[in-house]
Design an enzyme around this catalytic site. Structure first.
Site, PDB file in Angstrom:
ATOM      1  N   GLU A 226      34.192  17.819  34.894  1.00 25.40           N
ATOM      2  CA  GLU A 226      34.512  16.487  35.410  1.00 25.40           C
ATOM      3  C   GLU A 226      34.798  15.556  34.231  1.00 25.40           C
ATOM      4  O   GLU A 226      35.762  14.801  34.234  1.00 25.40           O
ATOM      5  CB  GLU A 226      33.344  15.946  36.256  1.00 25.40           C
ATOM      6  N   ARG A 304      22.586   8.588  41.172  1.00 22.95           N
ATOM      7  CA  ARG A 304      22.482   9.467  42.335  1.00 22.95           C
ATOM      8  C   ARG A 304      21.055  10.012  42.477  1.00 22.95           C
ATOM      9  O   ARG A 304      20.590  10.271  43.589  1.00 22.95           O
ATOM     10  CB  ARG A 304      23.524  10.582  42.290  1.00 22.95           C
ATOM     11  N   GLU A 704      28.731  20.277  47.430  1.00 24.70           N
ATOM     12  CA  GLU A 704      27.463  20.191  46.708  1.00 24.70           C
ATOM     13  C   GLU A 704      26.204  20.383  47.554  1.00 24.70           C
ATOM     14  O   GLU A 704      25.231  20.978  47.085  1.00 24.70           O
ATOM     15  CB  GLU A 704      27.370  18.821  46.010  1.00 24.70           C
TER      16      GLU A 704
HETATM   17  N1  MTE Z   1      33.062  26.005  44.412  1.00 25.51           N
HETATM   18  C1  MTE Z   1      33.663  26.821  43.517  1.00 25.51           C
HETATM   19  N2  MTE Z   1      34.025  28.051  43.909  1.00 25.51           N
HETATM   20  N3  MTE Z   1      33.890  26.430  42.229  1.00 25.51           N
HETATM   21  C2  MTE Z   1      33.499  25.189  41.780  1.00 25.51           C
HETATM   22  O1  MTE Z   1      33.722  24.859  40.612  1.00 25.51           O
HETATM   23  N4  MTE Z   1      32.428  23.044  42.348  1.00 25.51           N
HETATM   24  C3  MTE Z   1      31.481  22.378  43.235  1.00 25.51           C
HETATM   25  C4  MTE Z   1      31.883  22.569  44.696  1.00 25.51           C
HETATM   26  N5  MTE Z   1      32.122  23.957  44.966  1.00 25.51           N
HETATM   27  C5  MTE Z   1      32.860  24.304  42.703  1.00 25.51           C
HETATM   28  C6  MTE Z   1      32.683  24.760  44.035  1.00 25.51           C
HETATM   29  C7  MTE Z   1      31.368  20.941  42.983  1.00 25.51           C
HETATM   30  S1  MTE Z   1      30.341  20.424  41.747  1.00 25.51           S
HETATM   31  C8  MTE Z   1      32.047  20.023  43.731  1.00 25.51           C
HETATM   32  S2  MTE Z   1      31.854  18.372  43.460  1.00 25.51           S
HETATM   33  C9  MTE Z   1      32.973  20.428  44.799  1.00 25.51           C
HETATM   34  O2  MTE Z   1      33.079  21.837  44.914  1.00 25.51           O
HETATM   35  C10 MTE Z   1      34.339  19.826  44.499  1.00 25.51           C
HETATM   36  O3  MTE Z   1      35.292  20.171  45.412  1.00 25.51           O
HETATM   37  P1  MTE Z   1      35.501  19.415  46.814  1.00 25.51           P
HETATM   38  O4  MTE Z   1      35.356  17.951  46.542  1.00 25.51           O
HETATM   39  O5  MTE Z   1      36.852  19.815  47.204  1.00 25.51           O
HETATM   40  O6  MTE Z   1      34.419  19.932  47.701  1.00 25.51           O
HETATM   41  N1  LUZ Z   2      30.864  11.919  40.004  1.00 23.37           N
HETATM   42  C1  LUZ Z   2      30.885  10.584  39.965  1.00 23.37           C
HETATM   43  C2  LUZ Z   2      30.146  12.578  40.919  1.00 23.37           C
HETATM   44  O1  LUZ Z   2      31.541  10.027  39.079  1.00 23.37           O
HETATM   45  N2  LUZ Z   2      30.213   9.889  40.890  1.00 23.37           N
HETATM   46  C3  LUZ Z   2      29.478  10.466  41.851  1.00 23.37           C
HETATM   47  O2  LUZ Z   2      28.883   9.788  42.678  1.00 23.37           O
HETATM   48  C4  LUZ Z   2      29.425  11.875  41.877  1.00 23.37           C
HETATM   49  N3  LUZ Z   2      28.689  12.511  42.782  1.00 23.37           N
HETATM   50  C5  LUZ Z   2      28.636  13.823  42.770  1.00 23.37           C
HETATM   51  C6  LUZ Z   2      29.354  14.516  41.816  1.00 23.37           C
HETATM   52  N4  LUZ Z   2      30.103  13.903  40.913  1.00 23.37           N
HETATM   53 MO1  MOS Z   3      30.821  18.074  41.310  1.00 25.29          MO
HETATM   54  S1  MOS Z   3      29.114  17.775  40.196  1.00 25.29           S
HETATM   55  O1  MOS Z   3      30.931  16.455  41.799  1.00 25.29           O
HETATM   56  O2  MOS Z   3      31.954  18.164  40.090  1.00 25.29           O
END
Ligand code: MTE
Ligand code: LUZ
Ligand code: MOS
Length: 748
Positions: A226, A304, A704
């Site tokens: 991120e 968070r 998540e």
């Molecule tokens: N699933 C896979 N296979 N790979 C990933 O890197 N990241 C997770 C989750 N599932 C991830 C995953 C995280 S930290 C987040 S925030 C969400 O996927 C992001 O994708 P979305 O917002 O489309 O759910």
């Molecule tokens: N990133 C962010 C995040 O910048 N703000 C959020 O609230 C958050 N929450 C979950 C995962 N990434």
């Molecule tokens: Mo997920 S920790 O919001 O990339």
């Protein structure tokens, strides 16, 4: 719809960063990092290394034309250490050469003289020394001071929870190529192309319009990309700017593990007060977040933690405080759950301690205090459409929890070497970036005049299946087949000013924007058909235009061509911003989340009391998906998230020594779950609900939340340990590795 990447993934045909065809003359870049955790750099001798075979340049802070600064929330993080280093693994220089091998050879010739300074790795020690990333924050509801006198039972304690290595299968990397006029295109394995673009522009001192970031997909991000995909992309961009050559970096696993931050370890002190009938009346918690040497995303992560400090429970009097503590470790960062899991771990620890003290089952306290509609959380949001009780009741009924409890008790009564343990783990996770400003997205749709479609959004595919969900939106809106639609890479020239794909909101935000774009195009096409067929009643189904509910001869490509001939615009760009959300940081009150995701898991474990090892017999889940738009993908997210959470709670142990050196620096010393350590059974039931209007197609965010079912793994093991050794005073300190379990089994 099956995941559109499935076939290419298993055939090895999917393109990741290191698979991109290299241009002739591509150079390789290797970061050179500090070998001490806190020091002044007395001298840096690059002479011999610069003359080594194959070396083209060695870049340092002096070569940066703009700002030597990549801090996203707080500007406290230089790209290259300048004069001092604050953690082992901090990059001092970038070696650029004709091969990785030559760069590594040159690295050995760099001489750094350090004047070492005191090293702090412990967050409580940092806080005691006043080393904080920012001032502490405090969420308050009711009045805990007044509430204690009304409590029948008051229990205090401490919980500690360690960090976690992301271990995305694709390591960090980036590939920059020069374009004309000093512009640069960078392929980056990032969750946040705009974040990369912004920092490249800042460090290179060029406008953002000269920086194009392109992301096809990631081999996993999990939050680790991120913010922390950015430095590597900025480094190769700098090298490209200086050398006018394509420059690539694809990190070695051990470099990646050493140089990047992880999930934040937390230490917490808690105090919980209950009434005679086990209602939680008051809860105080102080969190010490181990932020590492720079802010990175720590302020947002800490926020968070506070938002989720009471998990799925209603507590009328809350005082939750958190310190972001500055230590000499790599800056810790986003990781699935983003501080939420650490906040939940402390309240679960408090409940378990209270239950043990009172001689009741933790589940009894948990169930009595689950949130219901109308409850106000510590940050002022009033809950609606709560599914905490519904998922708990469905889970305990469907999987016959009462019988399971009896079976486990019987087993424990008749076995001495093996003991079973149980834990019920409810979750309640807020969906939206907690920073309201970040909750918006855009989508760009082109319909070409042959009827094929290309879609760009701000969403980054990282294995979570967001591209498949985007494709579903297009095909379902237009009534056409998937073969007509291509989901393109995430690119800052096509979609600008994006938020990272994070906070589980990727599908909601980008999907809603995409829906708006597709609906606008559909409306235009319907108008064309209405004129052509002289009727108002037009639909498109299965690739054909239907008039008055009857199929016509006009196919999708026919209709598109007619529109083109009539000079109707076949491109649309749409913007979506989440309505209803707001937050006032000065009051720490508001309505930050579009909605919450609920669910309950029951975890059963068997501990070998001779060896301290354990196996998970089953994890039974009832999860609130809303109306899942893709059950295969969503179930996959539950399984993956759960196992990742179990890994964090059990096997995965990050170890830094007191000099800030990462000892668990490879896969031989850092154990992640494998097929033998996953639960023997994982059952997932979808809770019957209406979904939520702000979720894409009422299909709730799923990325998540399931990680937090893994918390139950810790408390299930503790339950088994206590069946063997009921009277010891056990600490709460995750992960519960077999070594720790063994010590606890025989603790006096
Ligand atoms: N699933 C896979 N296979 N790979 C990933 O890197 N990241 C997770 C989750 N599932 C991830 C995953 C995280 S930290 C987040 S925030 C969400 O996927 C992001 O994708 P979305 O917002 O489309 O759910
Ligand atoms: N990133 C962010 C995040 O910048 N703000 C959020 O609230 C958050 N929450 C979950 C995962 N990434
Ligand atoms: Mo997920 S920790 O919001 O990339």
């Amino acid at each position: 719809m099956i995941n559109i990447d499935a076939q290419n993934h298993v055939r090895g045909k999917s393109i990741y960063l290191d698979d991109i065809q290299e241009l002739q003359g591509t150079l390789y870049a290797l970061p050179f990092d500090a070998t001490v955790a806190h020091a002044k750099i007395k001298s840096l001798d690059l002479e011999a290394a610069s003359k080594a075979k194959g070396i083209v340049a060695i870049l340092t802070a002096k070569d940066i034309p703009g700002e030597n600064q990549i801090g996203g929330i707080i500007p406290d993080e230089p790209l290259f250490a300048d004069g001092e280093v604050h953690f082992r693994g901090q990059v001092i220089a970038l070696i650029v050469g004709d091969s990785e091998h030559h760069c590594r050879q040159a690295a050995r010739l760099i001489k750094v003289v350090y004047e070492e300074l005191p090293v702090i790795v412990n967050p409580r020690e940092a806080q005691a020394h006043g080393k904080l990333i920012m001032p502490p924050r405090n969420f308050k509801l009711g009045n805990t001071e007044e509430a204690w006198s009304e409590c029948e039972h008051i229990i205090e304690g401490r919980s500690d929870v360690n960090g976690q290595e992301h271990l995305y299968i694709e390591t960090q990397g980036a590939y920059a190529r020069p374009k004309e006029d000093g512009s640069i295109v960078i392929s980056s394995s990032t969750q946040g192309p705009t974040a990369v673009q912004r920092m490249v522009a800042r460090v290179l001192n060029i406008p953002m319009h000269k920086v194009e970031i392109d992301t096809v997909r990631l081999g996993g991000g999990f939050g680790g990309k991120e913010d922390q995909a950015t430095p590597w992309a900025v480094m190769v961009a700098l090298a490209t700017q200086v050398l006018h050559k394509p420059v690539k970096m694809s990190m070695h696993r051990m470099d990646d593990m050493r140089m990047t931050g992880k999930r934040h370890p937390y230490s917490a002190d808690f105090k919980i007060g209950l009434t005679k009938d086990l209602k939680i009346l008051a809860y105080e918690v102080t969190h010490y977040q181990n932020a590492g040497a720079a802010a990175d995303l720590s302020p947002a992560v800490m926020e968070r933690t506070l938002f989720h400090s009471t998990n799925a429970y209603y507590i009328p009097n809350v005082n939750a405080k958190a310190y972001s503590c500055k230590t000499n470790l790599p800056p810790n960062t986003a990781f699935r759950g983003f501080g939420g899991p650490q906040g939940k771990f402390a309240i679960e620890a408090a409940i378990v301690k209270a239950a043990e003290t009172l001689g009741v089952s933790p589940a009894e306290i948990q169930k009595k205090n689950l949130v219901v509609d109308g409850n106000e959380l510590s940050y002022g949001q009033i809950l609606q459409q709560t599914n905490a009780h519904a998922s708990w009741d469905d889970c305990t009924a469907t999987y016959q929890y009462e019988q399971q409890k009896k079976r486990v008790a019987d087993f424990n009564a008749t076995n001495s070497r093996y003991k079973k343990g149980l834990a019920v783990q409810p979750i309640c996770f807020g969906i939206s970036f907690t920073n309201t400003m970040m909750n918006h997205a855009r989508a760009l749709v082109h319909i070409y005049h042959d009827g094929s479609i290309v879609v760009s959004t701000g969403a980054v595919e990282m294995g979570q299946g967001v591209n498949t969900k985007m494709l579903q939106i297009v095909t379902e809106t237009f009534g056409i087949s998937a073969k007509r639609v291509r989901i393109e890479s995430t690119n800052t020239l096509r979609v600008a000013n994006t938020s990272p794909t994070a906070a589980s909101a990727g599908a909601d935000l980008n999907g809603k924007a995409l829906q708006l774009a597709c609906n606008a195009l559909l409306e235009r096409l319907i108008t064309v058909a209405q004129k052509e067929l002289n009727t108002d009643k037009i639909q498109i189904n299965d690739e054909f235009v239907f008039a008055n509910d009857k199929a016509t001869e006009i196919s999708w490509p026919d209709l598109v061509m007619k529109a083109h001939v009539l000079r109707v615009a076949l491109t649309e760009n749409a913007h979506y911003a989440t309505p209803t959300i707001h937050y006032d940081k000065t009051k720490e009150k508001g309505h930050p989340f579009a909605y919450h995701v609920y669910g309950t898991a029951i975890v059963e474990v068997t501990v070998d009391c001779l060896k301290g090892t354990y196996e998970f017999d089953a994890v039974n889940v009832v999860h609130d998906f809303g109306k899942s738009m893709n059950t295969d993908i969503d179930n996959g997210q539950i399984e993956g998230g759960l196992v990742q959470g179990i890994g964090w709670m059990t096997l995965e142990e990050i170890v830094y020594n007191d000099q800030g050196r990462l000892l668990s620096n490879a896969l031989s010393t850092y154990k992640v779950p494998d097929i033998y350590s996953v639960p023997k059974q994982i059952n997932i039931k979808h809770l019957e609900t209406e979904g939520h209007e702000l979720a894409i197609k009422k299909s709730k965010a799923v990325g998540e939340p399931p990680l937090m079912y893994g918390l139950g793994a810790y408390f299930a093991i503790r339950d088994a340990v206590r069946a063997f050794n009921p009277n010891a005073d056990l600490a709460v300190n995750a992960p519960y590795t077999p070594e720790k379990v063994l010590m606890d089994l025989y603790k006096k």
